[in-house]
Enzyme design. Structure first.
Site, PDB file in Angstrom:
ATOM      1  N   ASP A   1       0.807  -1.105   0.010  1.00  0.00           N
ATOM      2  CA  ASP A   1      -0.054  -0.152  -0.039  1.00  0.00           C
ATOM      3  C   ASP A   1       1.035   1.363  -0.018  1.00  0.00           C
ATOM      4  OD1 ASP A   1      -2.329   1.784   0.722  1.00  0.00           O
ATOM      5  OD2 ASP A   1      -3.188  -0.153   0.819  1.00  0.00           O
TER       6      ASP A   1
ATOM      7  N   ASN B   1     -13.996   0.828  -6.695  1.00  0.00           N
ATOM      8  CA  ASN B   1     -15.307   1.528  -6.364  1.00  0.00           C
ATOM      9  C   ASN B   1     -15.666   2.153  -7.517  1.00  0.00           C
ATOM     10  OD1 ASN B   1     -14.509   1.107  -3.780  1.00  0.00           O
ATOM     11  ND2 ASN B   1     -13.621   2.877  -3.421  1.00  0.00           N
TER      12      ASN B   1
END
Length: 433
Positions: free
Chosen positions: A106, A235
């Site tokens: 990440d 998303n």
């Protein structure tokens, strides 16, 4: 869900239907009252841009907050809804993730947060800077790590799903001096595998949902090495259309969609046949750099919820393969039908159910048998008629609108009738009206 009566299920369904019905009225601009809402609506997920080329990756997969987030701020005292939906004591009575390391690929994980300070495993790396993976400018990776393994802390009801697991942080993007891409993500995956991580969380997808040969080959090698990769579905699903995202769509990857408080797909969660399961991804409380907590929405925060469950299963069943762990998570999930769908996959993950079944799972999930077949009775013909849940919501919305308009007309008509009656009475009495 186990133990729920038919009556309570009908009551919950009716409540959700009424709530959505009023939502339909609100969406059409009809305001029934001017009173403030009971709670703030979740913010629309936004993206952390990781570059402008087709091979660059989006580390956000939708990072948003319902309020301004302050790094180094205070903690949220209450227990998040995502933890209230499970029996934590029962869950952690079976496993806590002890002895299991989860690699987080990440923006880095800030180990200065009190809930993560003792959760970090040595040996992480930085593929866009010169740190050891424990610097996080954006805060995205720190949130992800907290959902997996945040330690309990006095004064807050939030803790990680696997509060004794270890986090191995690899920063593949998010540095001010350089943004990451599929190449740095691939290098981070290879490094995590080399360090012996058996569970990898990737809360990112590639820009424009583009496949990438190097990334695909790296994921394939990790899967062959027995690693379970848990990835966010993305998303971009507000339109409800199916689309593949990567690395979530690659074979062997456990792709996670986001669910809301009603155990239904969050409106932004990407739909597609690649979706394996769903997990809470709305109003997710987690840790942020320099201390404190914030809330955010996104499949980015649904994926670590599932990675935490995988860590619990790995502790309890260390000899299970990655495919078996994934199958148990999928098979034990709560779903509306017998098999998967493109919105929530095999259903919303149920951590307690996943840990409570000690039977050895298969390597692929199978649809549930019909209820009658399980009891040995005759299998009834499938019912294909009747209104859908969406039709029911629209019908109730029309009823609510009709009743509201009727009340308005009755009120207006009554006023006119009273006025006319007073005028006639005054006329009969010879008085001015």
């Amino acid at each position: 869900m186990g133990g729920t009566t038919a009556r309570s299920r009908r009551r919950d369904s009716g409540t959700r239907t009424l709530r959505r019905a009023f939502g339909v009225l609100a969406a059409t601009g009809i305001c029934l009252a001017s009173a403030p809402s009971a709670g703030a609506a979740p913010a629309t997920p936004t993206h952390l841009a990781a570059g402008d080329s087709a091979s660059d990756d989006d580390p956000g997969s939708g990072v948003s907050s319902t309020a301004e987030c302050v790094f180094g701020g205070s903690v949220i005292k209450s227990t998040p809804w995502s933890l209230q939906r499970i029996l934590l004591d029962q869950l952690h009575g079976q496993a806590t993730g002890k002895g299991v390391t989860v690699a987080v690929i990440d923006t880095g994980v800030d180990d200065s947060n009190a809930q993560l300070r003792t959760a970090m495993a040595p040996g992480g790396g930085d593929f866009v800077g010169s740190t050891d993976g424990t610097q996080d400018v954006e805060g995205h990776g720190t949130r992800v790590a907290g959902i997996i393994a945040a330690r309990p802390l006095k004064g807050t009801g939030f803790e990680g799903i696997a509060p004794e697991a270890k986090i191995l942080s690899f920063r593949y993007t998010g540095a001010q001096e350089k943004q990451g891409n599929s190449q740095t993500m691939s290098r981070a995956i290879s490094a995590a595998v080399a360090k012996g991580a058996k569970i990898i969380n990737i809360s990112s997808d590639t820009a424009d949902k583009q496949d990438n040969t190097q990334l695909r080959n790296t994921v394939e090698a990790a899967v062959r090495a027995g690693v379970l990769i848990v990835a966010a579905a993305g998303n971009d699903g507000a339109d409800g259309q199916s689309a593949n995202t990567y690395p979530a769509s690659y074979p062997g990857v456990l792709a996670v969609a986001a669910s809301d408080r009603n155990d239904e797909r969050a409106f932004f969660s990407q739909a597609g046949d690649f979706v394996d399961v769903a997990a809470p991804g709305v109003g997710m409380v987690s840790t942020v750099p320099k201390g404190g907590q914030c809330t955010a929405d996104g499949t980015s925060f649904a994926a670590p919820y599932v990675a935490g469950v995988a860590a619990l299963l790995k502790e309890k069943h260390p000899n299970w393969t990655a495919a078996q762990i994934a199958t148990r998570i999928e098979q034990s999930a709560q779903r509306p039908g017998r098999g998967p769908n493109r919105y929530t996959g095999w259903g919303v993950v149920d951590p307690v159910a996943a840990l409570s079944d000690d039977s050895t799972p298969a390597t692929t999930p199978q649809p549930d048998p019909p209820a009658a077949a399980r009891s040995g009775g005759a299998v009834p013909m499938a019912v294909t008629m009747g209104e859908s849940e969406t039709d029911r919501e629209r019908r109730v919305a029309v009823y609510v609108l009709g009743v509201t308009l009727l009340l308005v007309l009755v009120t207006a008509g009554s006023g006119i009738a009273v006025r006319d009656w007073r005028t006639k009475r005054a006329a009969r009495a010879g008085l001015p009206s």
